[in-house]
Motif scaffolding. Structure first.
Motif, PDB file in Angstrom:
ATOM      1  N   SER A 176      -5.772  10.726   8.108  1.00 28.09           N
ATOM      2  CA  SER A 176      -6.060  11.124   6.731  1.00 28.09           C
ATOM      3  C   SER A 176      -6.422  12.596   6.572  1.00 28.09           C
ATOM      4  O   SER A 176      -6.153  13.181   5.529  1.00 28.09           O
ATOM      5  N   ASN A 177      -6.987  13.230   7.563  1.00 25.11           N
ATOM      6  CA  ASN A 177      -7.337  14.653   7.456  1.00 25.11           C
ATOM      7  C   ASN A 177      -6.108  15.551   7.388  1.00 25.11           C
ATOM      8  O   ASN A 177      -6.175  16.669   6.911  1.00 25.11           O
TER       9      ASN A 177
ATOM     10  N   THR B  38       0.834  -1.202   0.000  1.00 25.92           N
ATOM     11  CA  THR B  38       0.000   0.000   0.000  1.00 25.92           C
ATOM     12  C   THR B  38       0.865   1.247   0.000  1.00 25.92           C
ATOM     13  O   THR B  38       2.044   1.197   0.364  1.00 25.92           O
TER      14      THR B  38
ATOM     15  N   ALA C  29      -2.741   4.460   1.912  1.00 26.71           N
ATOM     16  CA  ALA C  29      -4.182   4.600   1.723  1.00 26.71           C
ATOM     17  C   ALA C  29      -4.680   3.958   0.435  1.00 26.71           C
ATOM     18  O   ALA C  29      -5.874   3.893   0.202  1.00 26.71           O
ATOM     19  N   LYS C  30      -3.763   3.482  -0.400  1.00 26.95           N
ATOM     20  CA  LYS C  30      -4.156   2.944  -1.704  1.00 26.95           C
ATOM     21  C   LYS C  30      -3.261   1.762  -2.051  1.00 26.95           C
ATOM     22  O   LYS C  30      -2.041   1.813  -1.808  1.00 26.95           O
TER      23      LYS C  30
ATOM     24  N   GLU D 255      -2.110  -3.903   7.000  1.00 22.56           N
ATOM     25  CA  GLU D 255      -3.441  -3.432   7.395  1.00 22.56           C
ATOM     26  C   GLU D 255      -3.362  -2.475   8.584  1.00 22.56           C
ATOM     27  O   GLU D 255      -4.134  -1.523   8.671  1.00 22.56           O
TER      28      GLU D 255
ATOM     29  N   PHE E 282      -3.046   5.429   8.629  1.00 25.77           N
ATOM     30  CA  PHE E 282      -3.285   6.436   7.592  1.00 25.77           C
ATOM     31  C   PHE E 282      -4.735   6.888   7.568  1.00 25.77           C
ATOM     32  O   PHE E 282      -5.015   8.043   7.285  1.00 25.77           O
ATOM     33  N   GLU E 283      -5.649   6.005   7.895  1.00 22.09           N
ATOM     34  CA  GLU E 283      -7.061   6.387   7.977  1.00 22.09           C
ATOM     35  C   GLU E 283      -7.271   7.370   9.135  1.00 22.09           C
ATOM     36  O   GLU E 283      -7.958   8.380   8.982  1.00 22.09           O
ATOM     37  N   ILE E 284      -6.655   7.094  10.267  1.00 22.22           N
ATOM     38  CA  ILE E 284      -6.779   7.978  11.436  1.00 22.22           C
ATOM     39  C   ILE E 284      -6.228   9.363  11.131  1.00 22.22           C
ATOM     40  O   ILE E 284      -6.808  10.377  11.501  1.00 22.22           O
TER      41      ILE E 284
ATOM     42  N   ARG F 112      -3.595   9.418  -1.535  1.00 21.67           N
ATOM     43  CA  ARG F 112      -4.713   9.074  -0.660  1.00 21.67           C
ATOM     44  C   ARG F 112      -5.829   8.528  -1.479  1.00 21.67           C
ATOM     45  O   ARG F 112      -6.024   8.797  -2.612  1.00 21.67           O
TER      46      ARG F 112
ATOM     47  N   GLU G 213      -2.447   0.885   7.194  1.00 22.24           N
ATOM     48  CA  GLU G 213      -3.637   1.496   6.598  1.00 22.24           C
ATOM     49  C   GLU G 213      -4.543   2.103   7.664  1.00 22.24           C
ATOM     50  O   GLU G 213      -5.136   3.168   7.445  1.00 22.24           O
ATOM     51  N   GLU G 214      -4.640   1.458   8.819  1.00 24.91           N
ATOM     52  CA  GLU G 214      -5.435   2.013   9.924  1.00 24.91           C
ATOM     53  C   GLU G 214      -4.849   3.339  10.404  1.00 24.91           C
ATOM     54  O   GLU G 214      -5.588   4.291  10.653  1.00 24.91           O
TER      55      GLU G 214
END
Length: 179
Positions: free
Chosen positions: A171-172, A132, A135-136, A161, A167-169, A179, A164-165
């Motif tokens: 992401s803003n 990844t 995010a992608k 994974e 990066f999700e947290i 992304r 990725e978690e």
């Protein structure tokens, strides 16, 4: 990979990765590691920590987590050789994660998408791992030129994974085009 032995790892797809070792007396590569499968989880990470102050917050938080997180009484081990091929080979065989993220000097990443990230991502995924940008999925990137670059995190499925978690947290706060 060339070291104390010369290894060739190849996949032709179909979730089958094989490793061969050069037998110098025969001058031939011998199948020594059939059907390589990356462990679902590993306790080793491989990243150039000298770039820490230049990383985005998601990458910093993930590496901090690895340094402090214990599983079965032991923390993650850092193993960085500085050669993508050697670092990914170890990750492929033993599990864990290899990372070359974006940083303030390399805002699109440093590794070339077509001839560094794609081949290693494909090899890793064929062995049961993941790759990844944070995010992608790396293999979903559509390069615009032959020398495009991208960030990469690859290795054991569970480790990727977790990246990725993070990066999700965060992401803003990310400005990356990946992304």
């Amino acid at each position: 990979m060339y070291g104390s032995s010369c290894n060739l790892v190849i996949t032709l797809g179909n979730n089958n990765v094989n490793g061969f070792t050069l037998n110098p007396s025969l001058g031939e590569f011998i199948l020594t590691h059939p059907n390589i499968r990356t462990p679902e989880h590993g306790d080793t990470y491989s990243i150039n920590e000298g770039k820490y102050t230049k990383w985005d917050e998601a990458t910093k938080a993930y590496i901090d987590f690895l340094k402090l997180h214990q599983e079965g009484g032991k923390t993650y081990a850092s193993r960085y050789i500085g050669s993508m091929v050697a670092d990914v080979h170890r990750t492929l065989m033993s599990g864990g994660i290899f990372a070359y993220p974006v940083d303030s000097e390399n805002t699109n990443g440093k590794l070339r998408t077509l001839y560094e990230s794609f081949p290693m991502a494909f090899l890793c995924e064929q062995a049961g791992g993941k790759a990844t940008t944070g995010a992608k999925r790396v293999l979903d990137i559509v390069p615009r030129s032959i020398h495009d670059r991208c960030p990469i995190f690859l290795g054991s499925k569970e480790n990727v994974e977790t990246v990725e978690e993070f990066f999700e947290i965060y992401s803003n706060n990310l400005t990356s085009a990946f992304r």
